[in-house]
Every structure is written in structure tokens, then in C-alpha cells.
Design a protein around this motif. Sequence first.
Motif, PDB file in Angstrom:
ATOM      1  N   ARG A  21       4.414  25.286 102.938  1.00 47.32           N
ATOM      2  CA  ARG A  21       3.923  25.220 104.325  1.00 47.32           C
ATOM      3  C   ARG A  21       3.173  23.885 104.506  1.00 47.32           C
ATOM      4  NH1 ARG A  21       2.970  30.611 102.643  1.00 47.32           N
ATOM      5  NH2 ARG A  21       0.790  30.126 102.136  1.00 47.32           N
ATOM      6  N   VAL A  22       3.950  22.826 104.611  1.00 51.86           N
ATOM      7  CA  VAL A  22       3.370  21.489 104.518  1.00 51.86           C
ATOM      8  C   VAL A  22       2.479  21.182 105.722  1.00 51.86           C
ATOM      9  CG1 VAL A  22       3.887  19.036 104.239  1.00 51.86           C
ATOM     10  CG2 VAL A  22       5.350  20.739 103.149  1.00 51.86           C
ATOM     11  N   GLN A  23       2.905  21.563 106.908  1.00 46.69           N
ATOM     12  CA  GLN A  23       2.087  21.276 108.092  1.00 46.69           C
ATOM     13  C   GLN A  23       0.740  21.988 108.006  1.00 46.69           C
ATOM     14  OE1 GLN A  23       2.619  19.066 110.183  1.00 46.69           O
ATOM     15  NE2 GLN A  23       4.807  18.793 110.626  1.00 46.69           N
ATOM     16  N   ALA A  24       0.746  23.228 107.542  1.00 48.23           N
ATOM     17  CA  ALA A  24      -0.516  23.961 107.377  1.00 48.23           C
ATOM     18  C   ALA A  24      -1.385  23.286 106.321  1.00 48.23           C
ATOM     19  CB  ALA A  24      -0.234  25.413 106.998  1.00 48.23           C
ATOM     20  N   ALA A  25      -0.745  22.797 105.253  1.00 50.18           N
ATOM     21  CA  ALA A  25      -1.496  22.093 104.219  1.00 50.18           C
ATOM     22  C   ALA A  25      -2.140  20.826 104.781  1.00 50.18           C
ATOM     23  CB  ALA A  25      -0.579  21.744 103.045  1.00 50.18           C
ATOM     24  N   VAL A  26      -1.399  20.079 105.591  1.00 53.43           N
ATOM     25  CA  VAL A  26      -1.939  18.855 106.201  1.00 53.43           C
ATOM     26  C   VAL A  26      -3.168  19.189 107.031  1.00 53.43           C
ATOM     27  CG1 VAL A  26      -1.489  17.094 107.959  1.00 53.43           C
ATOM     28  CG2 VAL A  26       0.212  17.550 106.175  1.00 53.43           C
ATOM     29  N   ARG A  30      -7.006  17.886 106.192  1.00 57.28           N
ATOM     30  CA  ARG A  30      -7.755  17.118 107.192  1.00 57.28           C
ATOM     31  C   ARG A  30      -9.091  17.787 107.519  1.00 57.28           C
ATOM     32  NH1 ARG A  30      -2.545  15.423 110.911  1.00 57.28           N
ATOM     33  NH2 ARG A  30      -2.169  13.420 109.864  1.00 57.28           N
ATOM     34  N   GLU A  31      -9.094  19.110 107.512  1.00 53.08           N
ATOM     35  CA  GLU A  31     -10.354  19.810 107.756  1.00 53.08           C
ATOM     36  C   GLU A  31     -11.339  19.539 106.624  1.00 53.08           C
ATOM     37  OE1 GLU A  31     -11.928  24.249 109.141  1.00 53.08           O
ATOM     38  OE2 GLU A  31      -9.801  23.922 108.668  1.00 53.08           O
ATOM     39  N   VAL A  32     -10.839  19.529 105.390  1.00 56.14           N
ATOM     40  CA  VAL A  32     -11.691  19.205 104.242  1.00 56.14           C
ATOM     41  C   VAL A  32     -12.252  17.797 104.382  1.00 56.14           C
ATOM     42  CG1 VAL A  32     -11.722  18.792 101.751  1.00 56.14           C
ATOM     43  CG2 VAL A  32     -10.525  20.791 102.671  1.00 56.14           C
ATOM     44  N   GLY A  34     -12.647  16.109 107.055  1.00 54.37           N
ATOM     45  CA  GLY A  34     -13.588  16.045 108.164  1.00 54.37           C
ATOM     46  C   GLY A  34     -14.995  16.380 107.715  1.00 54.37           C
ATOM     47  N   ALA A  35     -15.077  17.265 106.725  1.00 47.73           N
ATOM     48  CA  ALA A  35     -16.391  17.643 106.202  1.00 47.73           C
ATOM     49  C   ALA A  35     -16.853  16.700 105.104  1.00 47.73           C
ATOM     50  CB  ALA A  35     -16.339  19.083 105.680  1.00 47.73           C
ATOM     51  N   VAL A  36     -15.897  16.270 104.241  1.00 43.92           N
ATOM     52  CA  VAL A  36     -16.241  15.387 103.116  1.00 43.92           C
ATOM     53  C   VAL A  36     -15.225  14.245 103.102  1.00 43.92           C
ATOM     54  CG1 VAL A  36     -16.659  15.233 100.633  1.00 43.92           C
ATOM     55  CG2 VAL A  36     -17.075  17.398 101.827  1.00 43.92           C
ATOM     56  N   PRO A  37     -15.455  13.161 103.842  1.00 46.93           N
ATOM     57  CA  PRO A  37     -14.459  12.090 103.975  1.00 46.93           C
ATOM     58  C   PRO A  37     -14.022  11.472 102.651  1.00 46.93           C
ATOM     59  CG  PRO A  37     -16.174  11.853 105.621  1.00 46.93           C
ATOM     60  CD  PRO A  37     -16.637  12.927 104.697  1.00 46.93           C
ATOM     61  N   ALA A  38     -14.874  11.528 101.637  1.00 44.11           N
ATOM     62  CA  ALA A  38     -14.530  10.898 100.354  1.00 44.11           C
ATOM     63  C   ALA A  38     -13.960  11.891  99.348  1.00 44.11           C
ATOM     64  CB  ALA A  38     -15.770  10.221  99.773  1.00 44.11           C
ATOM     65  N   HIS A  39     -13.521  13.052  99.805  1.00 41.37           N
ATOM     66  CA  HIS A  39     -12.960  14.069  98.901  1.00 41.37           C
ATOM     67  C   HIS A  39     -11.659  13.526  98.287  1.00 41.37           C
ATOM     68  CE1 HIS A  39     -11.458  17.860  97.339  1.00 41.37           C
ATOM     69  NE2 HIS A  39     -12.573  18.490  97.716  1.00 41.37           N
ATOM     70  N   GLY A  40     -11.720  13.154  97.023  1.00 40.54           N
ATOM     71  CA  GLY A  40     -10.603  12.462  96.393  1.00 40.54           C
ATOM     72  C   GLY A  40      -9.341  13.298  96.298  1.00 40.54           C
ATOM     73  N   THR A  43      -7.746  13.767  99.689  1.00 35.85           N
ATOM     74  CA  THR A  43      -7.125  12.514 100.139  1.00 35.85           C
ATOM     75  C   THR A  43      -5.780  12.315  99.471  1.00 35.85           C
ATOM     76  OG1 THR A  43      -9.303  11.508 100.435  1.00 35.85           O
ATOM     77  CG2 THR A  43      -7.426  10.016 100.302  1.00 35.85           C
ATOM     78  N   TYR A  44      -5.749  12.505  98.157  1.00 42.37           N
ATOM     79  CA  TYR A  44      -4.491  12.327  97.433  1.00 42.37           C
ATOM     80  C   TYR A  44      -3.451  13.333  97.910  1.00 42.37           C
ATOM     81  CZ  TYR A  44      -1.012  12.431  93.771  1.00 42.37           C
ATOM     82  OH  TYR A  44       0.183  12.428  93.098  1.00 42.37           O
TER      83      TYR A  44
END
Length: 630
Positions: A21-26, A30-32, A34-40, A43-44
Motif C-alpha cells: 500500500r505505497v500511497q498509504a505508506a507515503v 510524511r506525517e512522521v 512533519g513531526a520529526v523532519p530529521a527522521h532518517g 526519509t529514506y
Amino acid sequence: MTEGDVESLFSEAVAHHRAGRVQAAVAGYREVLGAVPAHGHATYNLGVAQRALGQVREAIALWTGLVEREPGRIEALLALSRAFRTLGDDPRSLDYAIRAADQEPRSADAHNLRSNALRSLGRNGEALEALDLALAADPGYALGHANRGHLLSALKRHAEAVQSYRAARTLDPSLPDLTGALLDQQMRGCDWRDFTDLQSEVREGVRRGEPVTIPFTFLAHNDDPADQMACVRTHMKVRFPELPAPAWRGETQVHDRIRVAYVSSDFRTHAVSQLLAGLLEAHDRSRFEIHGYALPPQMADDMRRRVAAACDRFTDVSAWSDEAIVAHMREAGVDIAVDLNGFTTFCRPGIFVRRCAPLQINYLGYPGAMGTLAADYILADSVVIPDAGSVHYDEKIIRLPFAYQPNDNRRQIATETPTRAEAGLPERGFVFCCFNASYKITPPVFDAWADLLASVPGSVLWLLGGDPVIEANLRAEAARRGLDSDRLVFAPKRALPEHLARHRLADLFLDTLPYNAHTTASDALWAGLPLVTCAGRSFAARVAASLLRAVGLPELATSSLEAYRDLALALARDPDRLGALRAKLAASLATAPLFDTDGTRRQVEAAFGIAWRRHLAGLEPRSFDVPPDA
């Protein structure tokens, strides 16, 4: 939002991702962020998901930011190397692979990616060193063994390539293109131990839509144009799962001259340039502006200089990405782009899939279909693609009136002919010859040759030599058929003028099937040596018949291996008939359409002109024949 909430969101996004479920994963990643912009990790993973959706540039932006913050994030470095390779940007792919290898010297993936980029840039020696490091890090790395086979193939170390491919098949037989690559290398080494089984395995895989081979190597052992088109479609689907945005989007510019770009890796001492150079020089500069785009490998030989001088603009793009090449072509206002590579070595179909020009034409370098993802038209003739064969091409077909193949009538033949003794030939006896590449020799063709040798006492078969393994394998095959292996004579490689001159020592050229002599057929005919061919069903299997028609000897093209053998035997037993054919060929060389460089130039230009006028009129590409008086 607490740290626990963030990790819960991340875990939920990962679960969506794993479930497809790639769209749901995206959305979750993005929500993560939004809370922690540097979440490595988020991001990956978001980059991985976006690449799966075809958003390669967006993925690259994410991973680039990540490695700027965390330079040691090796999975992001590897992902960047893969992504830039997808974009045809091998220099940047190499940069990130080197950074990954520096971070983790024992990473087989990093060394493999470094090798892939180096191989695409024509740096095969360095690429092999990188693969050796990959396999030292992980001896069970199947992809590394397969890629080592590809490199050894490029280095013409065919027996070693076979060993690498067999090792890869033992570890992971599902790797793309692997079975076809193994068969190709065995054919290049004339190692036919399981030819029929591998041939059948590849054919059936292609018919199931599996990526078991690349299109070019398939031509050498499959003569079914429907199978060949199926192979192309599967290959392009795998190579371009998400189509890049087109650079040309329908706009039309009208120039004082039609701007034609020839794109090739073979602007060097190579069969393609050998055929094309005269046509390039003869182009009508009042009507056409000629651009040359040179792909890897970089070369600085006499042929490269000749081709460059024949172009109005010549650009070495060997270190450029597909996107950069396409951008340059659009800025240059190219009207017609001619792909001289097709699916051959160092090809760059990504340039054409990105729609580098309003009209794109598949010509000369690859004898088969490329499909409309890469080409609007294929330039052919009525022999190589007869009317009944049109259904097996997605491109529209432009048929030249004589032969599709151009020839350079300035080609020099050395005045001095070597003696038979100097060429390693017996003083007496009929000389059958074939100077085709080893991969074109198949067991059924060799059976026919063995029958001829057995039927013509004292005759020999003169083949292109230079590789001890190939020579030993062919001598063993001759012995298995009850022949004295000394009846095979191998010719060392020579400069073209000397090579053409030694054709005078042969009596009859024997063609191969299903991949005919192409440039080598023109060489033989230009040197005055009659050629017997068997015309098959596919483009590659009908080229010699096309050339024979264009030189006035259509009677030397047969339609079965039995008829081929019988005709060659009849000619070997009838010196008067063979002498008459040789005299007829000699008399036709000055006027034959095959060697009328300027006539072919006019016909090719007429093809370009008709196709371009249709485009300017807003009409879709369609098949058409160029008139003989063009």
C-alpha cells in the motif's frame, strides 16, 4: 506528539509499505517527517516509496538531503547510485557508489554499483577490479557473478564469462537476462555443449514474457520476428518501468535546413561507421544540418576524426547523462534523431524514451524492432522487412528501394594479395570462407559446412581467427563430424584494406543463419567474392539476401539450409558457373545500387524529407516506400 507516537506512526507506515500500500505508506512517512523532519529512516523509506511510484527526482532530493545530514548513511548512498543509473547519469552514479564503498569497504553492493557505472563509461578494467572486490566481500553474491560475466564478455574472455554466468545461475537462476547471456557467451566461444536446451529455455521464457535475455543476443539464435518483438517489449518494460517525462512535447520549429542527429557509440573503427561514413560526408548541406552525438566509449582514432569532420556539429557526450544529452538536443533544435545503436553494446535507449526529437528513427546498428517507446520509424527495405513481416514491428516502416544498408565506395582494398602460403591456406583446393563473428555460427550451419567439406575433396573452410579457445572448439566440432580438423584455417585479424585483399584467395563465402553476414557480406562483395546465403524470417536473417539483390546476384539467396548447402556444393563443383558469377559481380561493382554511396544518400534523405513533411502537416507516422528515382 511524543516519541512513542512518532515511532507508532512510523511502524504503521512501514506495515503499509510491506503490504504494497505505497500511497498509504507515503502519507504515513510524511506525517512522521512533519513531526520529526530529521527522521532518517522515514526519509529514506519515503524516497524508496516515491521511487516505486516513478518519482525518481523526488526520491533523489530526499536521499541527497539525508546524506548531507548523515554522510555515513550507506543505504541512501547506494539508493542514490541506483537512482542516477536509472536516469542514465553514470558519472553521478559512480560518485555515490564510491562514497558508499568508502563508508563500507566490505559492501558487495557498493562495489557492484561502482562496477556498473564504470562499465557503462567504457572503463572495463576498473569495473572488473571493482567486481573482484564485491565477490571477495561476498563470494555468494549472484548479481556480482552475473555482472562479472558481462564484463568478461566485453573483454572477450568468453570461457571465463561462461564460468561466471554458470556460477550466477547456480546461486540465483531468476536473475534477469542471465540465461540469454550464458547462451550468448557459449555461442561466442563456439561452445555448443547444451545449445539446443538453452536455446529452447530462452525461447520459452521470452514467450512467457520473462526477462531471460536482451534483444540483441536473442537475434543470433531465434529467427521468429514475433518472438523478437515480444523480447523487445519485455526488455523495455523492465528497463523503463516508469516512463520519464518527454522532453519534446509537441512543439514544432521550422528551420532553414532539417536538423538530423545521428546518435551512436560506434563513431570509431567499427562496422557501423565503416558503412556510414561516406553517406555522412555526402549529405546535402543545403537541405540538412548534420549533428553527431558520440556515446561511450571515448575514442580518438582515424574513423572518429572522419565522422566528426563529416558533421556540422559533433558532440562527445560519453560522460553525459541521458537527461543532459536530451536537453542538449532539444536546445540544438534537432528535428530527426537517428538511433544507430538500437540494443547493441553501449546503447542508450533512455535518450529516445525521453523523446529527444519530434521524429526518431531506428537505423543500421540494430537489425530489428525497438518499439514505439524509442522509435517512430525503422529504416529498412522490402527484403529485410517484406510486407508480411510488418505486423511484427511497432515502428512504422520506411523501405528504401534497393538496400537499407549504406556503403562507402571509397573503401580501399590493398593492391597486394598475400600468397596462399602466407595466409596459411593450402596451395590447391577449394576455399570456402566465412569471416562472420563466432556467435553467428550455429550447430546447424556448421553441419552444412561439414557436409560441404566432406563432399569437396581437398577443400578447406577459412574462418576468422585470433581466439585460441574458439579455434580449439571449432576444430573439436569438425573432428566430431568426422573431418580432419586441419581443414579449418583461421585468419588472424588485419587492417581493413589488407583484410579485403585476402578475400581474393577465397572461392566462395558461406553465410550464417539466423544472423547473416551484414558488413562482412558487403566486404566480401566489394572485394569481388560471391556469397551464398539462406534467407530466414527476421531482419537479421535477411540482410545478405538484400545485399545480393542490390548487387545483381539474387540467385545466390536460398530459403533453406538444404538448398543453401546444395547451391554451394554445385558452385564448388562447377568452376565455370562460379567464374561467371564472379565476373558478373566484378562488372556490377561500379554501378550496383549497393555501392552507390550518393544514391543511397539521396534515398535516405528522401526518407527523412517525406517523414518530416508528414510531421509538419500534423500527420501521424505511417509506413511508406521511397521511390527508386529519389
